[in-house]
Design an enzyme around this catalytic site. Structure first.
Site, short mmCIF file in Angstrom:
data_model
loop_
_atom_site.label_atom_id
_atom_site.label_comp_id
_atom_site.label_asym_id
_atom_site.label_seq_id
_atom_site.Cartn_x
_atom_site.Cartn_y
_atom_site.Cartn_z
N HIS A 92 0.85 -1.20 0.00
CA HIS A 92 0.00 0.00 0.00
C HIS A 92 0.89 1.25 0.00
O HIS A 92 1.95 1.26 0.62
CB HIS A 92 -0.92 -0.01 1.22
CG HIS A 92 -1.98 1.03 1.14
ND1 HIS A 92 -1.74 2.35 1.43
CD2 HIS A 92 -3.29 0.96 0.75
CE1 HIS A 92 -2.85 3.05 1.23
NE2 HIS A 92 -3.81 2.23 0.82
N GLU A 160 -4.12 2.30 -7.24
CA GLU A 160 -4.47 3.37 -6.31
C GLU A 160 -3.55 4.58 -6.52
O GLU A 160 -2.46 4.65 -5.93
CB GLU A 160 -4.30 2.87 -4.87
CG GLU A 160 -5.16 1.68 -4.53
CD GLU A 160 -5.50 1.65 -3.04
OE1 GLU A 160 -6.68 1.54 -2.73
OE2 GLU A 160 -4.58 1.76 -2.21
P1 PGA Z 1 -9.69 5.96 0.34
O1 PGA Z 1 -8.46 4.93 0.55
O2 PGA Z 1 -10.86 5.12 -0.16
O3 PGA Z 1 -9.92 6.54 1.70
O4 PGA Z 1 -9.25 6.96 -0.67
C1 PGA Z 1 -8.22 3.89 -0.36
C2 PGA Z 1 -6.98 3.14 0.05
O5 PGA Z 1 -6.01 3.76 0.50
O6 PGA Z 1 -6.95 1.89 -0.05
#
Ligand code: PGA
Length: 247
Positions: A92, A160
Site C-alpha cells: 500500500h 491506487e
Molecule cells: P480511500 O483509501 O478510499 O480513503 O481513498 C483507499 C486506500 O487507501 O486503499
C-alpha cells in the site's frame, strides 16, 4: 471483488456498530468476493462479530512482514493464515510512504505469501508523476516485484493513484479503464503463469461515484478506505456493484 481497508481505524464498539449497519443494508447475492481488512489486532473480534449468515464476507490482512521471528511489532504470513485470512494487501502507498517500503521488501513479502492466500498488490503514481505523464512508467517499475512468479490465480492488483487516496479527487473512469488494461497486459507478460489478474480501483471510492467506476470493462471491483468505515455505505457500494453486474 470489493475490499474494505480500515487502515489504523476502529475499535471494539465501532466493529459491533459496523456489523449491524452492514447486515441491515447488505443485499446478499452470489456477488463478488467481499473482504474486510481490519487492523490485525481486531481480526479475531471481526470474525466473532460477523453473523454466520454473511458467509460471503472474508477477512484479510492489511500487510504482512517479510518473515517471522525477531521482528518486533510485525505480523507474519503464518499468523494471518492461522486466523483464516483469505487475502493480504501488500505494498500500500502508505506502507511505501511512512514505512519506507521499497520494491525489494515488497517482493519478499509477496514471495512469503504467494499461493498461500490472495495477494492484493497496490500500485499507483504520485500527483507529480501523474502531471509529468509518468504513470505507466511508474506502474511498470512497481510491477517488477512480480516478475517470474507463478501465482496460479492468487494475484490481484489494486490501482491506487496516491493523489486520489483520501482526497476526494479521482481520475476519470475512462482513464482508470485504460490504466487497468495496461496493468493486466503488464502482469500477463511478467508473471510465469501469464496471469491476467483482477484489477481493483482504489482512491476516494464512495457510494456516489462507485457506479461510474464499476461500469468500466476492466474495473473488477474496488479497494475502499474511508467509505468502508461506515457499514451502511460499504454495503451500498457492494449492492451497486451487484446491480451493475447482474444486468
Ligand atoms: P480511500 O483509501 O478510499 O480513503 O481513498 C483507499 C486506500 O487507501 O486503499
Amino acid at each position: 471483488m470489493i475490499i474494505a481497508n480500515w487502515k489504523c481505524n476502529g475499535s471494539k464498539s465501532m466493529i459491533s456498530e459496523w456489523v449491524s449497519d452492514f447486515s441491515v443494508n447488505y443485499i446478499e447475492t452470489n456477488g463478488p468476493f467481499i473482504g474486510i481488512a481490519p487492523p490485525s489486532i481486531y481480526i479475531e473480534n471481526v470474525l466473532a462479530n460477523i453473523p454466520t449468515k454473511l458467509t460471503g464476507v472474508n477477512i484479510g490482512s492489511q500487510d504482512i512482514d517479510t518473515s517471522s521471528g525477531a521482528r518486533t511489532g510485525a505480523v507474519s504470513s503464518e499468523m494471518i493464515l492461522d486466523y483464516g485470512c483469505k487475502f493480504s494487501i501488500i505494498g500500500h502507498s502508505e506502507r511505501r510512504q511512512f514505512y519506507n517500503e521499497r520494491n525489494d521488501d515488497i517482493r519478499r513479502k509477496i514471495l512469503n505469501i504467494a499461493n498461500k492466500t490472495l495477494t492484493i498488490l497496490c500500485v499507483g503514481e504520485t500527483e507529480e508523476e501523474n502531471k509529468n505523464d509518468l504513470t505507466k512508467d511508474v506502474l511498470k517499475k512497481q510491477l517488477e516485484v512480480i516478475e517470474e512468479i507463478d501465482f496460479n490465480d492468487s494475484l490481484v492488483i489494486a490501482y491506487e493513484p496516491v493523489w486520489a487516496i483520501g482526497t476526494g479527487n479521482t481520475p476519470t473512469p475512462d482513464n482508470i479503464n485504460e490504466i487497468h488494461k495496461f496493468i493486466k497486459d503488464v502482469v500477463q507478460s511478467t508473471t510465469r503463469n501469464s496471469e491476467i489478474p483482477l484489477v481493483l480501483y482504489g482512491g476516494s471510492v464512495n457510494e456516489d461515484n462507485a457506479e461510474n467506476f464499476f461500469k468500466e470493462e476492466f474495473v473488477d471491483g474496488a479497494l475502499i478506505g474511508g467509505a468502508s468505515l461506515n457499514g451502511r455505505q460499504f454495503a451500498n457500494i457492494i449492492n451497486i456493484y451487484n446491480g451493475i453486474n447482474s444486468k
